[in-house]
Scaffold this motif. Structure first.
Motif, PDB file in Angstrom:
ATOM      1  N   TYR A 395      59.984  21.230 -29.636  1.00 52.00           N
ATOM      2  CA  TYR A 395      58.987  21.889 -30.471  1.00 52.00           C
ATOM      3  C   TYR A 395      59.566  22.506 -31.739  1.00 52.00           C
ATOM      4  O   TYR A 395      58.884  23.254 -32.435  1.00 52.00           O
ATOM      5  N   GLY A 396      60.814  22.191 -32.039  1.00 56.69           N
ATOM      6  CA  GLY A 396      61.385  22.574 -33.324  1.00 56.69           C
ATOM      7  C   GLY A 396      61.848  24.006 -33.448  1.00 56.69           C
ATOM      8  O   GLY A 396      62.005  24.516 -34.564  1.00 56.69           O
ATOM      9  N   TYR A 397      62.100  24.686 -32.337  1.00 56.52           N
ATOM     10  CA  TYR A 397      62.598  26.057 -32.406  1.00 56.52           C
ATOM     11  C   TYR A 397      64.091  26.062 -32.737  1.00 56.52           C
ATOM     12  O   TYR A 397      64.801  25.083 -32.491  1.00 56.52           O
ATOM     13  N   LYS A 398      64.543  27.181 -33.254  1.00 61.47           N
ATOM     14  CA  LYS A 398      65.968  27.341 -33.513  1.00 61.47           C
ATOM     15  C   LYS A 398      66.741  27.339 -32.203  1.00 61.47           C
ATOM     16  O   LYS A 398      66.205  27.693 -31.147  1.00 61.47           O
ATOM     17  N   ALA A 399      68.000  26.952 -32.270  1.00 59.98           N
ATOM     18  CA  ALA A 399      68.811  26.806 -31.062  1.00 59.98           C
ATOM     19  C   ALA A 399      68.955  28.115 -30.289  1.00 59.98           C
ATOM     20  O   ALA A 399      69.151  28.106 -29.068  1.00 59.98           O
ATOM     21  N   ASP A 400      68.846  29.257 -30.976  1.00 59.80           N
ATOM     22  CA  ASP A 400      69.027  30.544 -30.296  1.00 59.80           C
ATOM     23  C   ASP A 400      67.699  31.214 -29.926  1.00 59.80           C
ATOM     24  O   ASP A 400      67.662  32.384 -29.572  1.00 59.80           O
ATOM     25  N   TYR A 401      66.588  30.474 -29.995  1.00 57.27           N
ATOM     26  CA  TYR A 401      65.273  31.061 -29.720  1.00 57.27           C
ATOM     27  C   TYR A 401      65.225  31.681 -28.324  1.00 57.27           C
ATOM     28  O   TYR A 401      64.818  32.840 -28.153  1.00 57.27           O
ATOM     29  N   LEU A 402      65.641  30.926 -27.325  1.00 66.15           N
ATOM     30  CA  LEU A 402      65.611  31.426 -25.946  1.00 66.15           C
ATOM     31  C   LEU A 402      66.504  32.648 -25.778  1.00 66.15           C
ATOM     32  O   LEU A 402      66.116  33.645 -25.165  1.00 66.15           O
ATOM     33  N   ASP A 403      67.695  32.600 -26.347  1.00 69.46           N
ATOM     34  CA  ASP A 403      68.669  33.675 -26.161  1.00 69.46           C
ATOM     35  C   ASP A 403      68.234  34.972 -26.835  1.00 69.46           C
ATOM     36  O   ASP A 403      68.605  36.057 -26.393  1.00 69.46           O
ATOM     37  N   ASN A 404      67.444  34.867 -27.910  1.00 65.50           N
ATOM     38  CA  ASN A 404      67.042  36.054 -28.663  1.00 65.50           C
ATOM     39  C   ASN A 404      65.611  36.502 -28.363  1.00 65.50           C
ATOM     40  O   ASN A 404      65.131  37.464 -28.957  1.00 65.50           O
ATOM     41  N   TYR A 405      64.928  35.795 -27.463  1.00 63.36           N
ATOM     42  CA  TYR A 405      63.513  36.101 -27.232  1.00 63.36           C
ATOM     43  C   TYR A 405      63.308  37.535 -26.758  1.00 63.36           C
ATOM     44  O   TYR A 405      62.460  38.264 -27.282  1.00 63.36           O
ATOM     45  N   VAL A 406      64.081  37.954 -25.765  1.00 61.90           N
ATOM     46  CA  VAL A 406      63.925  39.303 -25.217  1.00 61.90           C
ATOM     47  C   VAL A 406      64.172  40.351 -26.295  1.00 61.90           C
ATOM     48  O   VAL A 406      63.422  41.326 -26.424  1.00 61.90           O
ATOM     49  N   GLU A 407      65.217  40.148 -27.085  1.00 60.98           N
ATOM     50  CA  GLU A 407      65.529  41.104 -28.156  1.00 60.98           C
ATOM     51  C   GLU A 407      64.404  41.172 -29.180  1.00 60.98           C
ATOM     52  O   GLU A 407      64.050  42.254 -29.662  1.00 60.98           O
ATOM     53  N   ASN A 408      63.815  40.027 -29.517  1.00 56.26           N
ATOM     54  CA  ASN A 408      62.742  40.011 -30.516  1.00 56.26           C
ATOM     55  C   ASN A 408      61.469  40.669 -29.986  1.00 56.26           C
ATOM     56  O   ASN A 408      60.763  41.350 -30.742  1.00 56.26           O
ATOM     57  N   ILE A 409      61.182  40.473 -28.715  1.00 59.54           N
ATOM     58  CA  ILE A 409      60.030  41.164 -28.127  1.00 59.54           C
ATOM     59  C   ILE A 409      60.277  42.670 -28.125  1.00 59.54           C
ATOM     60  O   ILE A 409      59.375  43.470 -28.408  1.00 59.54           O
ATOM     61  N   ALA A 410      61.505  43.070 -27.834  1.00 57.63           N
ATOM     62  CA  ALA A 410      61.842  44.493 -27.735  1.00 57.63           C
ATOM     63  C   ALA A 410      61.700  45.225 -29.064  1.00 57.63           C
ATOM     64  O   ALA A 410      61.589  46.455 -29.088  1.00 57.63           O
ATOM     65  N   LYS A 411      61.707  44.510 -30.175  1.00 60.87           N
ATOM     66  CA  LYS A 411      61.578  45.136 -31.495  1.00 60.87           C
ATOM     67  C   LYS A 411      60.159  45.608 -31.784  1.00 60.87           C
ATOM     68  O   LYS A 411      59.936  46.387 -32.712  1.00 60.87           O
ATOM     69  N   THR A 412      59.194  45.137 -31.000  1.00 61.20           N
ATOM     70  CA  THR A 412      57.797  45.489 -31.254  1.00 61.20           C
ATOM     71  C   THR A 412      57.540  46.949 -30.893  1.00 61.20           C
ATOM     72  O   THR A 412      57.866  47.394 -29.797  1.00 61.20           O
ATOM     73  N   ASP A 413      56.949  47.674 -31.814  1.00 64.44           N
ATOM     74  CA  ASP A 413      56.614  49.084 -31.592  1.00 64.44           C
ATOM     75  C   ASP A 413      55.141  49.304 -31.952  1.00 64.44           C
ATOM     76  O   ASP A 413      54.453  48.378 -32.396  1.00 64.44           O
ATOM     77  N   PRO A 414      54.612  50.509 -31.756  1.00 68.48           N
ATOM     78  CA  PRO A 414      53.197  50.756 -32.056  1.00 68.48           C
ATOM     79  C   PRO A 414      52.808  50.404 -33.486  1.00 68.48           C
ATOM     80  O   PRO A 414      51.700  49.902 -33.721  1.00 68.48           O
ATOM     81  N   ALA A 415      53.705  50.612 -34.432  1.00 66.16           N
ATOM     82  CA  ALA A 415      53.378  50.307 -35.836  1.00 66.16           C
ATOM     83  C   ALA A 415      53.196  48.809 -36.048  1.00 66.16           C
ATOM     84  O   ALA A 415      52.268  48.382 -36.748  1.00 66.16           O
ATOM     85  N   THR A 416      54.086  47.994 -35.450  1.00 65.44           N
ATOM     86  CA  THR A 416      53.965  46.554 -35.648  1.00 65.44           C
ATOM     87  C   THR A 416      52.762  45.983 -34.877  1.00 65.44           C
ATOM     88  O   THR A 416      52.149  45.012 -35.322  1.00 65.44           O
ATOM     89  N   VAL A 417      52.429  46.591 -33.734  1.00 66.21           N
ATOM     90  CA  VAL A 417      51.215  46.176 -33.016  1.00 66.21           C
ATOM     91  C   VAL A 417      49.989  46.418 -33.881  1.00 66.21           C
ATOM     92  O   VAL A 417      49.120  45.546 -34.029  1.00 66.21           O
TER      93      VAL A 417
END
Length: 457
Positions: A395-417
């Motif tokens: 599906y054309g994702y970057k090679a590190d998509y899986l490895d960084n998924y948890v970190e990217n989800i963790a960046k979400t805060d009330p302001a970004t929601v």
């Protein structure tokens, strides 16, 4: 002096627990290789059981069908094994696989075709021979084609038996338009139009080694050994050009639309659709958290308000789906006909509320944790993990998509929601689709906007 132990006061004290660290998700990489003919291979050794699994992703899908022959890709994929091959008759394949307790299956999704193999290690050479011939040399036996066509036609005739599924299918069909690949469905005429020659041509175009990503996991000695087995079966399969159809751009009306199908059933079913994001949009992460808060589980806003507090529904949820072109955000609810307007009004209210005020930090944290926990448990075996890595390349994702998924989800805060909800949620312009007995509705759907009546077909 004797000290008396006060059990009641002791048990009233909260236990002294150490703070849990965040999830440290570091999945193994596996090996990526490519055969000379362009077939990409992902490998991961797993010697816990004497079993080998394979999944081939073939770059195709229902959206690549022809409008007048919708169902062509699905019939082709379903007959790779069942229709026999140059080397093996259908009955011979079935008998051999059953005797060896092995399986070879193939099927088609919206954006992918897949072929799966499961075999005991000791029988892999035999099963892999069948698997390779299924992928490379199907013959589409006329008798099996007739059986598959009859089976497909029967599914079409019964597609409205489950109104809870039908409402989602028909809502997406209205949302994208019945002529767009994201919205079309197989019909008796389109399935009857498919010929054996069409299936052979479809296979010849899409099933090429340079159009395949293969994931392999299980009990093999080394990567080199497994690659050798694959080269022996697939190495002479020539690469070739694949011709893909041009998918027209998605056209979504930015205004309130309401569709209703009259059906005298005990429940009414509601779907609410809004324009989503394209695949690879960085808004994927905050949108995932936002939808988890809205309708991701029993603690979500929709479930807490519509199901738990008001008792209007047993099943209510929301999620987002990505597409190469615009995806969608969907909310679903099944309720009594007598409470349709109450449930629908609350669905709209909750989607509006999340755009107007920042969510409490603990609610966002709970949603993030739920996503992360379910994500990391999606890979209980090396096969699930290596298949996921292969799918991300597909599906054309970057090679590190899986490895960084948890970190990217963790960046979400009330302001970004809040920012994401304001950008993507416009409930006043949402498309609403309802199946149910309108004579029992507590209020007419017209109170939410102009209604288009559709016939069930």
């Amino acid at each position: 002096m004797m000290t008396l132990f006060n059990a009641a006061s002791a048990f009233a004290l909260p236990p002294a627990l150490s703070k849990l660290a965040g999830v440290n998700f570091k999945p193994p990489q596996g090996t990526r290789a490519a055969l000379d003919n362009g077939m990409v291979v992902y490998l991961m050794k797993d010697n816990t059981l004497p079993v080998v699994h394979m999944t081939a992703y073939i770059r195709s899908g229902k959206l690549n069908d022809q409008l007048e022959k919708i169902g062509l890709g699905e019939m082709t994929a379903g007959l790779l094994k069942d229709g026999g091959t140059l080397k093996y008759k259908p009955e011979e394949i079935d008998k051999t696989l059953e005797f060896l307790a092995a399986s070879v299956e193939s099927f088609l999704g919206i954006e992918e075709a897949r072929a799966d193999l499961t075999s005991l290690k000791k029988d892999l050479d035999t099963v892999l021979d069948i698997y390779a011939d299924v992928l490379m040399n199907p013959v589409f036996s006329p008798e099996k084609v007739k059986l598959k066509r009859d089976e497909t036609l029967e599914l079409i005739r019964r597609r409205n038996d489950n109104p809870g599924r039908a409402v989602v299918r028909e809502a997406l069909r209205s949302f994208y338009g019945p002529a767009h690949p994201y919205g079309w469905r197989s019909e008796e005429a389109t399935v009857n139009a498919v010929t054996i020659e069409d299936m052979k041509a479809y296979h010849a175009n899409y099933y090429k080694p340079n159009n395949i990503i293969l994931a392999v996991a299980g009990d093999f000695t080394s990567d080199e050994e497994m690659i050798g087995k694959l080269k022996a079966r697939f190495g002479s399969w020539p690469r070739g050009e694949v011709k893909f159809p041009v998918i027209p751009p998605v056209q979504i009306k930015g205004e309130r639309q309401i569709f209703h199908i009259e059906k005298d059933i005990a429940q009414a079913y509601i779907v609410m659709l809004q324009k989503g994001i394209k695949r690879h949009d960085p808004l994927e992460y905050p949108l995932t958290v936002t939808n988890e808060m809205l309708g991701g589980g029993l603690s979500s806003r929709l479930a807490a308000e519509i199901r738990s507090r008001r008792g209007l529904a047993y099943s209510v949820y929301s999620y987002s789906a990505k597409k190469p072109d615009y995806g969608y955000s969907l909310a679903y609810c099944g309720t009594k006909p007598e409470t349709v307007s109450q449930a629908l009004a609350e669905m709209l209210r909750q989607h509006k509320l999340i755009t107007e005020e920042a969510a409490p930090a603990e609610e966002v944290t709970r949603a993030r944790d739920s996503i992360v926990n379910s994500f990391v448990f999606r890979f209980p075996t090396p096969f699930e993990l290596i298949t996921e890595r292969a799918s991300y390349e597909y599906y054309g994702y970057k090679a590190d998509y899986l490895d960084n998924y948890v970190e990217n989800i963790a960046k979400t805060d009330p302001a970004t929601v809040l920012e994401t909800a304001k950008k993507l949620f416009k409930p006043e312009d949402a498309m609403l689709f309802v199946i149910g007995n309108s004579s029992k509705f507590d209020k007419p759907l017209s109170e939410f906007g102009a209604v288009t009546e559709l016939k069930e077909d």
